[in-house]
Design an enzyme around this catalytic site. Structure first.
Site, PDB file in Angstrom:
ATOM      1  N   SER A   1     -53.033 -18.086 -15.311  1.00  0.00           N
ATOM      2  CA  SER A   1     -52.376 -19.399 -15.224  1.00  0.00           C
ATOM      3  C   SER A   1     -53.184 -20.515 -15.875  1.00  0.00           C
ATOM      4  O   SER A   1     -52.731 -21.655 -15.917  1.00  0.00           O
ATOM      5  CB  SER A   1     -52.102 -19.749 -13.757  1.00  0.00           C
ATOM      6  OG  SER A   1     -53.306 -19.828 -13.030  1.00  0.00           O
TER       7      SER A   1
ATOM      8  N   LYS B   1     -51.492 -25.408  -5.419  1.00  0.00           N
ATOM      9  CA  LYS B   1     -51.952 -26.091  -6.630  1.00  0.00           C
ATOM     10  C   LYS B   1     -51.522 -27.561  -6.630  1.00  0.00           C
ATOM     11  O   LYS B   1     -52.308 -28.445  -6.985  1.00  0.00           O
ATOM     12  CB  LYS B   1     -51.412 -25.372  -7.862  1.00  0.00           C
ATOM     13  CG  LYS B   1     -52.053 -23.999  -8.083  1.00  0.00           C
ATOM     14  CD  LYS B   1     -51.471 -23.289  -9.281  1.00  0.00           C
ATOM     15  CE  LYS B   1     -52.153 -21.940  -9.512  1.00  0.00           C
ATOM     16  NZ  LYS B   1     -51.611 -21.223 -10.682  1.00  0.00           N
TER      17      LYS B   1
END
EC number: 3.4.21.53
Length: 782
Positions: free
Chosen positions: A685, A728
């Site tokens: 990611s 996140k």
């Protein structure tokens, strides 16, 4: 015995030798071991006399080390010391010969030894008659039979009796060798009439002979039922045969009757009843003390103790169930909704196959306690099995009944322990199982956790089908990647994400503070925490997705307050603010990522997910003249290194759009670094973050400090979906980020996030890397 010894001895004093566990008769020669100082003194005194006479009498209690007059039998035997030998250990071995009966008249204690005044006892005159002769012959004959059965008396003794014509001497000789109690021997010694003494001995001989005959029959019966090598088994059988001879009840038969009655009364499956009755028939033909009988008995008891038809009735009140779930846990709406759906369907259908729920989330988010709350909401019993480190298939399926100590698996043991067939069964840490030469427990769980198969689960120990379809299995795991695919396919996965700071604050207020205040002996209104103090603990003293460390840190503060309460007064009130946290807990243990203070070239902010939640991830890129080498540092895993290679390849392919010279990248060495190099980092990611930092470093354009990003990149620049979105975005908001860039494929996950979280930060969704660069790179200066 000489004529001098046989003379009538007048009343006089003699040294006293008390005897333990032996009675000395006239005409009897007995070896004795003497160790008591007073007894040794009496022997030495007797030896110094010319006639070497000493009085021998038995003490009533052999445990008495210093017997006085009342502790001794008054009638004893006057004896002569034949031989005396002192041994190296201080004891004395002496050989004494009995001469004549005597009776103690008085006891004279002494310093070195005791003396007694003794009156000699004369034998009653017995007229020789035919009856006396018959009794004497009967005694000799009975003694012969006794010697034959006893095998403890040498046959020579019986041969010596044939030459004895004196009734008194015959009686004393037989009595001296008879294996009876001291009290019975003393009774014989006190009988002065030889005829009566012989008759009494005849009765004793008949009794002892009968006892020996019974023992012989018992021994013969036991020997015919056992193998010669099984000594322990033989002794147990001998005890049983003795009990049978005495007419006591046979407990083993009673136990078998109880087993048969329980099988009739127990609502077992037909297969289990047939199996139980077959094992009972097998047990009847075994010896109860054999090892195999123990295994069979344990098996029958296990079958009878299982809850074949016993269960609890579920609570169908959805409002009450929802209230219980809300009281025990904050948030976790998905799990609560799933439990309520299960209750609603069960209330309508009455019987459904138990679902296999799997709660997946980081440590400390309440997975195990949630299982207990589910059981409480359903009004079911709760049983937990920890699978962490389990590597033996027998832990699940049980051991085969081939040896002593075999046991069923933990599934059957848990149901036996809880006593019902439909508990909430928690399989904790299902992702921590391992595999070795003992088998694969995860494969053994396939049958347990398959609703289509677990109605006929077979445990190796039971060897009969057992219905697990009524059990509500709840599994927990920290991650899914270590769970085998076939097992994963049987689980209904419910993810429990980490808690936000606001959620942790609410949990601390509603649950943790109350629990720790009570646990430390304080009162609810005695301690107050400010929100700033709790936020300080959450941010700087814990790094986790759950609340376990938060609970420990609050407990540490409570210990300090409890100490102050004792020193300053138990009724003192405390208010804890953020300024006091450092005093209570020491310097801050953790820092969390903050956004950059300035827009910079070659530096981009990414978002990463760890087991303790989300983190800001800074990517640094610098260039210098070289030959086109790519240097990657920061302890990056293979996947992240491949993402860096893919990002560089994409930037190479877009050199014209970025305004770069054609061979510029080939003439530069590029260094990509991710700070905190001691911490391992991996995952795809960070792809768009690395590409943004590379584009900034090569083009000289700054990256805005307001933006953080996450997404996987392809060689063509497509942005692919990522995981851990909630954590996140939480990390971005905590670090002061105003805008977050996420893949367009993750747009659907925004609906699942708390609305206050989504509204607190601007979220941009992108499909291509060109969109990321347009949002992240600032225009060139000048």
């Amino acid at each position: 015995m000489s004529d001098d010894d046989a003379r009538v001895i007048d009343q006089r004093q003699y040294p006293l030798l008390p005897l333990r566990d032996i009675v000395v008769f006239p005409y009897m020669v007995a070896p004795l071991f003497v160790g008591r100082p007073l007894s040794i003194g009496a022997l030495e005194s007797a030896v110094q006399d010319a006639d070497k006479l000493i009085f021998l009498t038995t003490q009533k209690d052999p445990r008495n080390d210093d017997p006085a007059g009342d502790d001794l039998y008054s009638v004893g035997t006057l004896g002569k010391v034949v031989q005396l030998l002192k041994l190296p250990d201080g004891t004395v071995k002496v050989l004494v010969e009995g001469i004549q009966r005597g009776e103690i008249q008085s006891f004279a204690p002494g310093k070195d030894y005791h003396r007694v005044v003794v009156t000699p006892l004369q034998e009653d005159a017995s007229t020789r008659s035919t009856e006396l002769e018959a009794v004497m012959r009967a005694v000799v004959s009975a003694f012969d039979a006794y010697i034959t059965l006893s095998k403890k008396i040498p046959p020579e003794v019986n041969a010596a009796l044939v030459g004895i014509d004196d009734p008194a001497r015959l009686a004393d000789t037989v009595a001296g060798h008879l294996q009876v109690t001291i009290a019975e021997k003393q009774e014989v010694l006190e009988l002065l009439n030889p005829a009566r003494r012989l008759e009494h001995l005849l009765v004793l001989l008949e009794q002892e002979t009968e006892i020996l005959q019974i023992e012989g029959r018992v021994r013969s019966r036991v020997k015919s039922q056992m193998e010669r090598s099984q000594k322990e088994y033989y002794l147990n059988e001998q005890m049983r045969a003795i009990q049978k001879e005495l007419g006591q009840q046979d407990d083993f038969k009673q136990e078998l009757l109880q087993f048969e009655q329980q099988v009739d009364d127990k609502k077992m499956s037909t297969e289990a009843q047939v199996k139980a009755r077959a094992e009972i028939r097998k047990l009847k033909m075994m010896s109860p003390m054999s090892a195999e009988a123990t295994v069979v008995r344990n098996y029958i008891e296990m079958l009878l103790s299982l809850p074949w038809d016993k269960g609890t009735r579920d609570r169908h009140d959805l409002v009450k169930a929802e209230q219980i779930l809300d009281e025990d846990h904050y948030g976790l709406f998905k799990v609560k909704e799933r439990v309520l759906e299960y209750l609603a369907v069960q209330a309508l259908v009455k019987k459904i196959k138990g679902p296999i729920l799997c709660l997946v989330g980081p440590p400390g988010v309440g997975k195990t306690s949630l299982g207990q709350s589910i059981a409480k909401a359903l009004q079911r019993k709760f049983v937990r099995m920890s699978l962490g480190g389990v590597r033996d298939e027998a832990e699940i399926r049980g051991h085969r009944r081939t040896y002593i100590g075999a046991m069923p698996g933990k599934i059957i043991q848990g149901l036996r322990k809880v006593g019902v067939k439909n508990p909430v069964f928690m399989l904790d840490e299902i992702d921590k199982m391992s595999t070795d030469f003992r088998g694969d427990p995860s494969s053994a769980l396939l049958e347990v956790l398959d609703p289509e198969q677990n109605n006929s689960f077979v445990d190796h120990f039971l060897d009969v089908d057992y219905d697990l379809s009524s059990v509500l299995f709840v599994a927990t795991a920290n991650s899914l990647h270590s769970i085998p695919r076939p097992l994963h396919d049987r689980l209904e996965v419910i993810r429990i994400e980490g808690y936000s700071e606001e959620e942790k604050l609410h949990i601390a207020r509603r649950y943790l503070l109350k629990k720790q205040i009570a646990a430390h002996g304080l009162k609810a209104d005695q301690v107050q925490f400010s929100d700033a103090a709790l936020y300080d603990i959450i941010r700087h003293y814990t790094r986790e997705s759950g609340v376990r460390s938060l609970d420990r840190q609050i407990a540490a503060v409570m210990r300090k307050l409890a100490k102050r309460a004792l020193l300053e007064g138990k009724k003192k009130h405390f208010r804890v603010t953020d300024k006091q946290i450092t005093k209570f807990l020491g310097v801050a243990q953790f820092t969390y990522g903050l956004r950059e203070k300035e827009d910079q070239v070659g530096l981009a902010t990414g978002l990463a997910w760890t087991e303790t939640g989300g983190e800001l991830l800074v990517i640094e890129v610098t260039t210098f003249p070289g030959q086109g080498k790519l240097i990657i540092t920061g302890q990056l895993g293979e996947v992240m290194q491949e993402s860096a290679q893919a990002a560089l390849s994409y930037i190479r392919s877009r050199w014209q759009e970025l305004g770069l010279e054609e061979n510029m990248i080939s003439s530069l060495d590029i260094h990509i670094h991710v700070p905190e190099g001691a911490v391992p980092k991996d995952g795809p990611s960070a792809g768009i973050t690395i590409a943004t930092a590379l584009a900034s470093a090569l083009s000289g354009r700054r990256v805005t400090k307001e933006v953080a990003m996450t997404g996987e990149i392809t060689l063509r620049g497509r942005v692919l979906a990522i995981g851990g979105l909630k954590d996140k975005i939480l990390a971005a908001r905590r670090g002061g980020i105003a805008r977050v860039i996420i893949p367009a494929d993750n747009r659907k996950h925004l609906v699942e996030l708390p609305q206050e979280l989504v509204k607190s930060i601007e979220v941009e969704t992108v499909e291509h890397m060109d969109q990321v660069l347009a949002l992240a790179l600032l225009p060139p200066l000048g």
